[in-house]
Enzyme design. Structure first.
Site: not given
Ligand code: COA
Length: 428
Positions: A307, A364
């Site tokens: 998140h 979710d």
């Molecule tokens: N599975 C695997 N790795 C994940 C991950 C996941 N669901 N979510 C984040 N990561 C990893 C990223 O690859 C990144 O790794 P790195 O530092 O080695 O590059 C690190 O964790 C940080 O991720 P980032 O995408 O920069 O975090 P964010 O704050 O921008 O994104 C989300 C947050 C929610 C978009 C992201 O966690 C995600 O895509 N989750 C899955 C979708 C989801 O459940 N969304 C609902 C949100 S309520």
């Protein structure tokens, strides 16, 4: 930095920027004069550090895993309140008295039908259309039937607009589902409360008496409460941004629906179930998918994990996980997807990759399992999220307009071509 200001040294000069106080959580540096004074702008892709407004609606602490609606902890609200009361709370700032509650509920019921012409609009969508696309279009189309702009200076106008939107949106959500099933479209029934009314409108079969199942109604109520607001998330910021151009409420909400649709936002609940089904079909090897999620050369992510703000746990996930257990027990359902979800959660929570990055199951991860147990099709999950988020969107739109926030218009750091002369096509 002193207690109430930040000093920026740039180009041999010192510039002072005041600190804006908060009642909880981060304070803000007011940089509204930054560009004028220094010629600089800030760059913050994805707005990870940027406050877009001052708000009094919802507070969440991502490190502590806390969420409050108008100061009330989500745990208390989820246990003791109901969705109609939560809508009132978000919109008006305080819990209603009995008289205020009745008045609000009656205000919504006044609009508990929809223009018949809307049926013609929904008719032209193919049955295979994704419900979120249909919902966004129908929400926008509502504007045509309610063209009067909301006069935000008049409280009654604002109240009526909110009540109308709340009543009509439940129809649109129910109708988008009925469209996918080829079921006739119903109007509301004022003898029911808001959640019962939606439940009946969406799921009543033309050939059967409708049975109001209390377990389902209570589960829906809780899910809607948990989704009702989440401060400046992507769809809410979209609603505020669109509304900042003084675009009407319905059109602003329609934009919010589109933003919510994305799999990184509200679409995640659908993506979670699809992922669990895929793992199940592939033999249920949870470790394989955890490894895929960790592999930087693989685009696979564990949907429902991580998140932007919660870096400890998502308090809604904790409530919803227990609700999922209770509902599945009450309905006597054994769901393979839930077994896989539990295994995934366990493996991921013990894995260094997820621990180091503070990736926990979010709301979710479990909401889809409950919706599935209630017999709601996967494509409808995000529509359910939208129905829950609606009062948050309206409250934030209203707050933005009442605050008189200026039109949202970010700047950019340009790294494209410097000026060059046009070359005619034969000389390129
Ligand atoms: N599975 C695997 N790795 C994940 C991950 C996941 N669901 N979510 C984040 N990561 C990893 C990223 O690859 C990144 O790794 P790195 O530092 O080695 O590059 C690190 O964790 C940080 O991720 P980032 O995408 O920069 O975090 P964010 O704050 O921008 O994104 C989300 C947050 C929610 C978009 C992201 O966690 C995600 O895509 N989750 C899955 C979708 C989801 O459940 N969304 C609902 C949100 S309520």
């Amino acid at each position: 930095m002193s207690d109430n200001k930040v000093i920026l040294n740039y180009d041999g000069k010192a510039f002072e920027y005041p600190i804006i106080d908060s009642t909880l959580g981060e304070k803000g540096i007011d940089i509204s004069k930054l560009r004028d004074q220094t010629g600089l702008i800030t760059l913050d892709r994805g707005f990870k550090n940027t406050g877009s407004t001052i708000s009094t609606i919802t507070y969440l602490d991502g490190d502590k895993g806390e969420l409050f609606y108008r100061g009330y902890p989500i745990e208390q609200i989820a246990e003791k309140s109901n969705f109609t009361e939560v809508m009132y709370l978000l919109l008006n700032g305080n819990l209603p008295t009995q008289a205020e509650y009745t008045n609000f509920e009656n205000g919504i019921k006044k609009y508990n039908y929809i223009a018949e012409e809307m049926k013609k609009i929904i008719d032209v969508f193919p049955r295979s259309a994704h419900p979120m696309g249909v919902l966004s279009s129908l929400t926008s189309a509502l504007t045509a039937f309610n063209p009067k702009a909301v006069n935000v200076a008049v409280k009654e106008d604002l109240d009526h607009a909110a009540e109308m939107m709340i009543a009509k949106f439940a129809h649109l959500c129910a109708w988008t589902y009925r469209k996918t099933q080829g079921l006739p479209l119903n109007h509301g029934d004022n003898s029911l409360n808001y959640v019962e009314n939606f439940y009946r409108m969406a799921f009543r079969k033309p050939n059967e008496d409708f049975v109001m199942d209390k377990v389902v109604v209570d589960a829906l109520d809780k899910l809607l409460i948990l989704h009702a607001d989440h401060e400046q998330n992507c769809s809410t910021s979209t609603v505020r941004m669109v509304g900042s151009a003084h675009t009407g409420l319905f059109a602003s909400i329609s934009a919010g629906v589109s933003a919510l649709w994305g799999p990184l936002h509200g679409g995640a609940n659908q993506a979670v179930i699809e992922m669990l089904e895929m793992i199940e079909k592939d033999g249920g090897d949870v470790a394989k998918y955890v490894a895929k999620a960790k592999d930087k050369n693989d685009s696979f992510r564990l949907m429902g994990f991580g998140h932007r703000v919660y870096k400890n746990f998502d308090p809604r996930a904790r409530i919803i996980k227990k609700a999922a257990d209770d509902i599945l027990n009450a309905l006597g359902i054994h769901d393979k997807a839930l077994d896989i979800a539990m295994q995934l959660e366990k493996v991921a929570l013990e894995d260094d990759y997820f621990v180091e990055r503070k990736l926990y199951p979010n709301v979710d991860f479990y909401s889809g399992i409950i919706y599935r147990a209630l017999g709601i099709p996967t494509e409808m999950f995000t529509v359910m999220f939208a129905l829950g988020r609606l009062p948050g969107w309206i409250s934030q739109w209203k707050e933005m307009r009442l605050l008189g926030d200026p039109i949202g218009r970010p700047r950019q750091v340009y790294q494209g071509y410097t000026p060059r002369d046009y070359v005619s096509i034969e000389n390129r």
